[in-house]
Structures are given as structure tokens and as C-alpha cells.
Design an enzyme around this catalytic site. Structure first.
Site, PDB file in Angstrom:
ATOM      1  N   LYS A  82      -1.066   4.573   5.348  1.00 54.54           N
ATOM      2  CA  LYS A  82      -1.393   3.537   6.597  1.00 54.54           C
ATOM      3  C   LYS A  82      -2.875   4.016   7.443  1.00 54.54           C
ATOM      4  O   LYS A  82      -3.539   2.995   7.312  1.00 54.54           O
ATOM      5  CB  LYS A  82      -0.510   2.942   6.782  1.00 54.54           C
ATOM      6  CG  LYS A  82       0.698   2.657   5.922  1.00 54.54           C
ATOM      7  CD  LYS A  82       2.054   1.717   7.144  1.00 54.54           C
ATOM      8  CE  LYS A  82       2.965   1.469   5.764  1.00 54.54           C
ATOM      9  NZ  LYS A  82       3.975   0.791   6.674  1.00 54.54           N
ATOM     10  N   GLY A 251      16.403  -3.436   5.327  1.00 55.99           N
ATOM     11  CA  GLY A 251      15.197  -3.825   5.495  1.00 55.99           C
ATOM     12  C   GLY A 251      14.504  -4.364   4.192  1.00 55.99           C
ATOM     13  O   GLY A 251      13.669  -4.949   4.207  1.00 55.99           O
TER      14      GLY A 251
END
Length: 294
Positions: A82, A251
Site C-alpha cells: 500500500k 472483517g
């Protein structure tokens, strides 16, 4: 709140009109449910797009990105890439700038445009799970997902976040991130004696295979756990929490919500613009993810 919402509007970008290739990159990546979810969404939308996966090591990101030709529309990016994707972006959304993390790249004539859909995706998932009104939250972990969690919690109106990290000195910048998003952030170690005050929620951004010391779980498990891990489920930490009598939420909701915003961005260049028949798209994505996880 009106001002904050206006500040959070994402930049728009113009996708390559004929490009149809997409993929998720990460290391590891074999566990990813993104290919199944994206394929289901594009089928509902009637788009003949190809979405794959590739294991890309962090040190190989730049040269692998440089090899992509004009048939590529964009990428989903997961850990540990990321920050690399952030650096590769010629333009970024505000939340990407705040978190220094990009999990979605859209290829335009000017170069890759980067956004971070984890922020809005997590906020939506927390609302769905009944945690939209939390005020005091403990965040476990010190990576870029933890940074996204701080911004998400600020969007939900939380006032106090304690970040528990194995190396507290490495996340000192989270205090300033909290100030930028209206959240008071305290940094603490991952020790049992650091869990000595009340919280509404524990939000784990730790990898799914991470176990915590029994005394830490015992000190914290009276508070509900939202774990960003989703496959396999329960995670190691989720199983520890449940054995200690605590409530756990996976999640999977965050996965679906952040992926939905990626698809919006790939389709229109605006991750805030709803898709046609979006409820059907989201339902198909969730069904595909559930089928692929077994």
C-alpha cells in the site's frame, strides 16, 4: 460534520475507456477473495472485464507496475504494497494522503491515480455491525490499516482511540493523524496492564494468524472485537477472544464494502458514485466471497 464530509469527497479520475484488465496484488495473495467478488460484480454489471491476482513482493512492485500496458484498467493492492502504491500515484485522494496508503490504482492517461477505500469501507462495515456510535476504541496493530482505522473512526464521530503496537515508537505519527481527523490518539504497548480503562470496541488490524498473550486477551475480551481478518474465520485472535467469552465480528463486511468502492472507482472514476443496482451487486459479491471462503 458537514465540513468533514465535504473534505472527504474523493477526487474523480477518467478511466482508460477500452482497458479491461484488473488484478489484486499482494504478498501473500493466494488467500484473497477479491477475484471472486470482483468477477461476481462485473457479471451483474454486464462488464466483460478480466480480474486476476498476482503475488508481487514489495521490492518488485515498481518494475512490475512499469511492465503493464494500455490494456490495464487498474489494480487492487493489499499488504505489503500500500505504501508503494501511494508513492506510485500521480494523484491521491485526501484519505490516501492522510493514511499514506493506497489500496486502489486507476490507470489514466496522466498516470496512476490512487485512493484508499479501506477508510470508507471500514466505516460502512462498522455501521452495519452496530458500532457506528462508538466513542472510545482500542486499535491493535501499527500498520497502514491501523492508520485507515483512525480516519474511519473519526468519520464515525469517535473521540478517543488507543493504538496498541508492539513498537509504540514506530507509530508516534498516529497522534498527528488523529489531530487531523478530530480524534484524540494515545499510543500504548500490547501489554495486559495497558488495557486498564473502558472502551466501546477493540478493532484489530493484525494479520489473521497473529496470537496475543493469554493475559492480554483476558484483560481485553470483555470488550467486543471487530477483526479486519476474514479468511480463514475465525482468525487466531478471534478464536482466542471467543474462548475468553468475548464477542467477535469478522472483517468480511469491510472486505465487501471496500471492494464495492474499488469497483465504483474502476467503473466511473469516482468511488462515491453508486453503481447501477448496487444492492444486487453487493449481494452477489458477498455470496461469491462466502462460497470462495469454504
Amino acid at each position: 460534520m458537514v465540513q468533514r464530509q465535504s473534505e472527504q469527497r474523493m477526487l474523480s479520475a477518467e478511466p482508460r475507456p477500452s482497458a479491461r484488465r484488473l488484478a489484486v496484488w499482494g504478498d501473500p495473495i493466494a488467500h484473497s477473495l477479491s477475484p471472486a467478488m470482483h468477477a461476481a460484480a462485473y457479471a451483474v454489471l454486464g462488464l466483460d472485464w478480466d480480474y486476476g491476482r498476482e503475488q508481487v513482493a514489495e521490492h518488485e512492485f515498481d518494475k512490475t507496475l512499469a511492465r503493464l500496458d494500455g490494456t490495464w484498467r487498474g489494480l487492487s493492492v493489499t499488504m505489503p504494497l500500500k505504501e508503494r502504491a501511494w508513492a506510485a500515484s500521480v494523484r491521491r485522494s485526501r484519505t490516501a494522503e492522510l493514511t499514506r496508503a493506497v489500496n486502489t490504482l486507476l490507470f489514466t492517461e496522466a498516470g496512476p491515480v490512487g485512493i484508499n477505500t479501506d477508510v470508507a469501507g471500514l466505516a460502512a462495515a462498522l455501521r452495519e455491525a452496530g458500532f457506528g456510535g462508538v466513542d472510545a476504541v482500542r486499535v491493535l496493530g501499527g500498520g497502514r490499516t491501523a492508520a485507515s482505522a483512525i480516519v474511519s473512526l473519526g468519520e464515525l464521530g469517535a473521540h478517543h482511540v488507543t493504538v496498541h503496537a508492539r513498537r509504540p515508537e514506530a507509530v508516534a505519527d498516529f497522534v498527528a493523524l488523529g489531530e487531523a481527523t478530530g480524534v484524540s490518539v494515545t499510543i500504548a504497548p500490547l501489554h495486559a496492564d495497558a488495557f486498564d480503562d473502558a472502551a466501546d470496541l477493540v478493532l484489530s488490524t493484525l494479520p489473521g494468524g497473529t496470537a496475543l498473550a493469554d493475559e492480554v486477551v483476558a484483560a481485553a475480551a470483555s470488550t467486543p472485537l471487530f477483526d479486519v481478518a476474514y479468511n480463514p474465520w475465525p482468525s487466531v485472535l478471534g478464536e482466542q477472544w471467543r474462548e475468553a467469552g468475548g464477542a467477535i465480528t469478522s472483517g468480511a463486511g469491510m472486505l465487501a464494502q471496500q471492494a464495492l468502492r474499488q469497483i465504483r472507482f474502476f467503473v466511473s472514476g469516482d468511488d462515491t458514485h453508486p453503481l447501477p443496482d448496487e444492492a444486487t451487486v453487493l449481494a452477489a459479491m458477498r455470496q461469491a466471497a462466502a462460497g470462495s471462503a469454504h
